[in-house]
Enzyme design. Structure first.
Site, PDB file in Angstrom:
ATOM      1  N   THR A  12       0.979  -1.198   0.003  1.00  0.00           N
ATOM      2  CA  THR A  12       0.073   0.088   0.064  1.00  0.00           C
ATOM      3  C   THR A  12       0.798   1.191  -0.107  1.00  0.00           C
ATOM      4  OG1 THR A  12       0.117  -0.217   2.487  1.00  0.00           O
ATOM      5  CG2 THR A  12      -2.032  -1.038   1.209  1.00  0.00           C
ATOM      6  N   CYS A 129      17.686   4.443  -3.873  1.00  0.00           N
ATOM      7  CA  CYS A 129      17.178   5.113  -5.245  1.00  0.00           C
ATOM      8  C   CYS A 129      18.297   6.007  -5.747  1.00  0.00           C
ATOM      9  CB  CYS A 129      15.928   5.939  -4.858  1.00  0.00           C
ATOM     10  SG  CYS A 129      15.819   6.780  -3.356  1.00  0.00           S
ATOM     11  N   ARG A 252      16.548  17.566   0.177  1.00  0.00           N
ATOM     12  CA  ARG A 252      15.156  17.313  -0.079  1.00  0.00           C
ATOM     13  C   ARG A 252      14.599  18.486  -0.908  1.00  0.00           C
ATOM     14  NH1 ARG A 252      13.503  12.425  -0.215  1.00  0.00           N
ATOM     15  NH2 ARG A 252      14.068  12.000   1.966  1.00  0.00           N
ATOM     16  N   HIS A 259      14.070  12.087  -8.695  1.00  0.00           N
ATOM     17  CA  HIS A 259      15.403  12.710  -7.927  1.00  0.00           C
ATOM     18  C   HIS A 259      16.210  13.102  -8.841  1.00  0.00           C
ATOM     19  CE1 HIS A 259      13.923  10.714  -4.481  1.00  0.00           C
ATOM     20  NE2 HIS A 259      14.936   9.940  -4.064  1.00  0.00           N
ATOM     21  N   ASN A 332      12.372   8.250  -8.742  1.00  0.00           N
ATOM     22  CA  ASN A 332      12.949   7.095  -7.442  1.00  0.00           C
ATOM     23  C   ASN A 332      12.047   6.168  -7.062  1.00  0.00           C
ATOM     24  OD1 ASN A 332      11.627   9.848  -6.936  1.00  0.00           O
ATOM     25  ND2 ASN A 332      11.233   8.612  -4.947  1.00  0.00           N
TER      26      ASN A 332
HETATM   27  N1  LIG Z   1      10.070   5.889  -1.704  1.00  0.00           N
HETATM   28  C1  LIG Z   1      11.081   5.720  -2.371  1.00  0.00           C
HETATM   29  O1  LIG Z   1      11.821   6.253  -3.347  1.00  0.00           O
HETATM   30  C2  LIG Z   1      12.363   4.516  -2.116  1.00  0.00           C
HETATM   31  C3  LIG Z   1      13.228   4.084  -2.792  1.00  0.00           C
HETATM   32  C4  LIG Z   1      13.961   3.143  -2.735  1.00  0.00           C
HETATM   33  C5  LIG Z   1      13.700   2.319  -1.314  1.00  0.00           C
HETATM   34  N2  LIG Z   1      12.597   2.576  -0.622  1.00  0.00           N
HETATM   35  C6  LIG Z   1      12.330   1.660   0.428  1.00  0.00           C
HETATM   36  O2  LIG Z   1      11.170   1.127   0.490  1.00  0.00           O
HETATM   37  C7  LIG Z   1      10.366   0.917   1.685  1.00  0.00           C
HETATM   38  C8  LIG Z   1       9.032   1.700   1.620  1.00  0.00           C
HETATM   39  O3  LIG Z   1       9.170   2.989   1.219  1.00  0.00           O
HETATM   40  P1  LIG Z   1       8.016   3.784   1.010  1.00  0.00           P
HETATM   41  O4  LIG Z   1       8.357   4.989   0.347  1.00  0.00           O
HETATM   42  O5  LIG Z   1       7.067   3.111  -0.133  1.00  0.00           O
HETATM   43  O6  LIG Z   1       7.349   3.931   2.139  1.00  0.00           O
HETATM   44  P2  LIG Z   1       5.479   4.357   2.420  1.00  0.00           P
HETATM   45  O7  LIG Z   1       5.070   5.076   1.327  1.00  0.00           O
HETATM   46  O8  LIG Z   1       5.505   4.763   3.932  1.00  0.00           O
HETATM   47  O9  LIG Z   1       5.197   2.806   2.813  1.00  0.00           O
HETATM   48  C9  LIG Z   1       5.316   1.981   3.637  1.00  0.00           C
HETATM   49  C10 LIG Z   1       4.797   0.719   3.306  1.00  0.00           C
HETATM   50  O10 LIG Z   1       5.209  -0.356   4.528  1.00  0.00           O
HETATM   51  C11 LIG Z   1       3.940  -0.715   5.203  1.00  0.00           C
HETATM   52  N3  LIG Z   1       4.199  -0.921   6.479  1.00  0.00           N
HETATM   53  C12 LIG Z   1       4.528  -0.128   7.460  1.00  0.00           C
HETATM   54  N4  LIG Z   1       4.526  -0.658   8.821  1.00  0.00           N
HETATM   55  C13 LIG Z   1       4.382  -1.918   8.674  1.00  0.00           C
HETATM   56  C14 LIG Z   1       4.056  -2.922   9.291  1.00  0.00           C
HETATM   57  N5  LIG Z   1       4.548  -2.755  10.658  1.00  0.00           N
HETATM   58  N6  LIG Z   1       3.967  -4.213   9.125  1.00  0.00           N
HETATM   59  C15 LIG Z   1       3.543  -4.542   7.889  1.00  0.00           C
HETATM   60  N7  LIG Z   1       3.725  -3.336   6.779  1.00  0.00           N
HETATM   61  C16 LIG Z   1       3.822  -2.252   7.092  1.00  0.00           C
HETATM   62  C17 LIG Z   1       2.908   0.370   4.966  1.00  0.00           C
HETATM   63  O11 LIG Z   1       1.665  -0.362   5.151  1.00  0.00           O
HETATM   64  P3  LIG Z   1       0.280   0.658   5.568  1.00  0.00           P
HETATM   65  O12 LIG Z   1       0.102   1.528   4.641  1.00  0.00           O
HETATM   66  O13 LIG Z   1      -0.626  -0.388   6.099  1.00  0.00           O
HETATM   67  O14 LIG Z   1       0.953   1.494   6.690  1.00  0.00           O
HETATM   68  C18 LIG Z   1       3.130   0.518   3.332  1.00  0.00           C
HETATM   69  O15 LIG Z   1       2.653  -0.309   2.592  1.00  0.00           O
HETATM   70  C19 LIG Z   1      11.530   1.715   2.629  1.00  0.00           C
HETATM   71  O16 LIG Z   1      12.258   0.697   3.195  1.00  0.00           O
HETATM   72  C20 LIG Z   1      12.258   2.493   1.799  1.00  0.00           C
HETATM   73  O17 LIG Z   1      13.444   2.795   2.382  1.00  0.00           O
HETATM   74  C21 LIG Z   1      11.912   3.771  -0.964  1.00  0.00           C
END
Ligand SMILES: NC(=O)c1ccc[n+]([C@@H]2O[C@H](COP(=O)([O-])OP(=O)(O)OC[C@H]3O[C@@H](n4cnc5c(N)ncnc54)[C@H](OP(=O)(O)O)[C@@H]3O)[C@@H](O)[C@H]2O)c1
Length: 353
Positions: A12, A129, A252, A259, A332
């Site tokens: 999600t 990223c 940021r 990015h 990203n």
């Molecule tokens: N954003 C980027 O550009 C990017 C790039 C490379 C890597 N990443 C990495 O990818 C990961 C996610 O990033 P994001 O940007 O997608 O973050 P995000 O939008 O905050 O999404 C986080 C996801 O993790 C789930 N989650 C959070 N707490 C949880 C728990 N206790 N149990 C199970 N699921 C849980 C959330 O579910 P709910 O919706 O239910 O809270 C949501 O699906 C991070 O590790 C980040 O470092 C991100």
């Protein structure tokens, strides 16, 4: 054709949502898909391949029968659940920082070091990223003239900090524009935002709308941030250059997706801007946009939604003997996360054939 059972952890989130889109676009051979997130999202329905799928709460048993698990739910979830997923028979591609520097865990950018995949033991890490976007552009230049020093300044979009950071930028911008009077001074606008009544999302360390924050992730004792040191250490691991001098400043900016990075490289051997352009014009995953006279250069606005890294503004760095400066923009959420992860999964199934 063989089909695979796939679990998407963090389905999600900002990356998870893009992951589902990329799996569909690239027609990844999915047999069964399992969408996992926190208890908060359990029961939500999410579209996938022409129907909707129910989101389930992340649980160890969810990995039973899965061939592949794509993790993007933060490092603590990866540390707890990725080894469980492997124990239950899945290969994990992890987007978090949990295993990136772990010895024996390959850290892969398919255009750069696909060969490193062969020694995986169940977990494969997707780099940060900003590192992915930078290295897709730099690998062809490194191959041509060997980079001996690298300086980078990033201009990172809010989606890099997740879906809630995107909401913060949206909310702050709306609030400022609603209150903005043409003659308002900068002070008044900022003061009004600070005293605004609406309940605000605050994920980033301070106001991001109409601002630039020279902090991505937490500060470390050496006064660099974690994000900056990720760029240093991951670059060294991926290029297999453990002593490469790298210095990064990560900021940021109020951009939703993609990015950008200003990069300076000093090389061991001469490489002219024209030679660099020729190399990059034919490089995998790169789109060269370098005609400044016609205002053709990479923009995050153009990079958003694409898989290629846009590269331009290539010129000599006149402060060193063999130096180049360039500017890149890349999505990203796609090449910096979801697309790279799905490409890794595609390499795995190619080996499986
Ligand atoms: N954003 C980027 O550009 C990017 C790039 C490379 C890597 N990443 C990495 O990818 C990961 C996610 O990033 P994001 O940007 O997608 O973050 P995000 O939008 O905050 O999404 C986080 C996801 O993790 C789930 N989650 C959070 N707490 C949880 C728990 N206790 N149990 C199970 N699921 C849980 C959330 O579910 P709910 O919706 O239910 O809270 C949501 O699906 C991070 O590790 C980040 O470092 C991100």
């Amino acid at each position: 054709m063989k089909r695979y059972n796939v679990a998407v952890v963090g389905a999600t989130g900002a990356v998870g949502t893009e992951m589902l889109r990329v799996l569909q676009e690239r027609r990844f051979p999915v047999a069964r898909i399992r969408l996992l997130a926190s208890a908060h999202s359990a029961g939500r329905r999410v579209p996938f391949n022409g129907t909707t799928r129910r989101v389930e709460e992340l649980d160890k048993r969810a990995f039973d029968g899965m061939d592949l698990a794509l993790f993007s739910a933060g490092a603590s979830r990866s540390l707890e659940f990725a080894p469980e997923a492997v124990k239950r028979g899945a290969v994990v591609v992890d987007n978090s920082s949990a295993f990136r520097l772990t010895r024996g865990v390959p850290l892969i950018v398919p255009e750069v070091n696909p060969h490193a995949l062969r020694c995986h033991k169940g977990i494969i890490a997707n780099p940060n990223c900003s590192t992915i976007i930078m290295l897709v552009a730099l690998k062809p230049l490194h191959d041509a003239a060997k980079i001996r020093r690298l300086i980078v300044a990033t201009y990172q979009s809010v989606s890099g900090a997740g879906a809630r950071a995107m909401a913060q930028l949206y909310q702050e911008t709306q609030q400022i524009l609603r209150q903005f009077k043409v003659r308002s001074s900068k002070f008044e606008v900022n003061a009004k935002l600070k005293t605004g009544h609406a309940k605000r999302v605050r994920v980033l360390p301070t106001q991001i709308a109409f601002n630039v924050i020279p902090q991505v992730d937490a500060f470390l004792p050496n006064r660099y941030t974690k994000e900056e040191m990720k760029m240093v250490n991951e670059t060294r691991k991926i290029l297999e250059e453990p002593a490469l001098p790298v210095s990064a400043t990560c900021a940021r900016v109020p951009v939703f997706i993609a990015h950008s990075e200003a990069i300076w490289i000093e090389m061991q051997h001469p490489l002219s801007p024209d030679q660099a352009r020729k190399r990059l014009a034919n490089a995998p995953g790169v789109r060269l946009i370098d005609d400044p006279a016609r205002r053709q250069y990479p923009l995050p606005f153009d990079a958003a939604g694409r898989d290629e890294v846009l590269v331009g503004r290539i010129r000599r760095d006149e402060t060193v003997a063999h130096g180049l400066a360039l500017w890149v923009s890349g999505d990203n959420l796609r090449k910096g996360a979801a697309t790279n992860a799905v490409q890794i999964a595609e390499l795995l199934i190619k080996r499986d054939k």
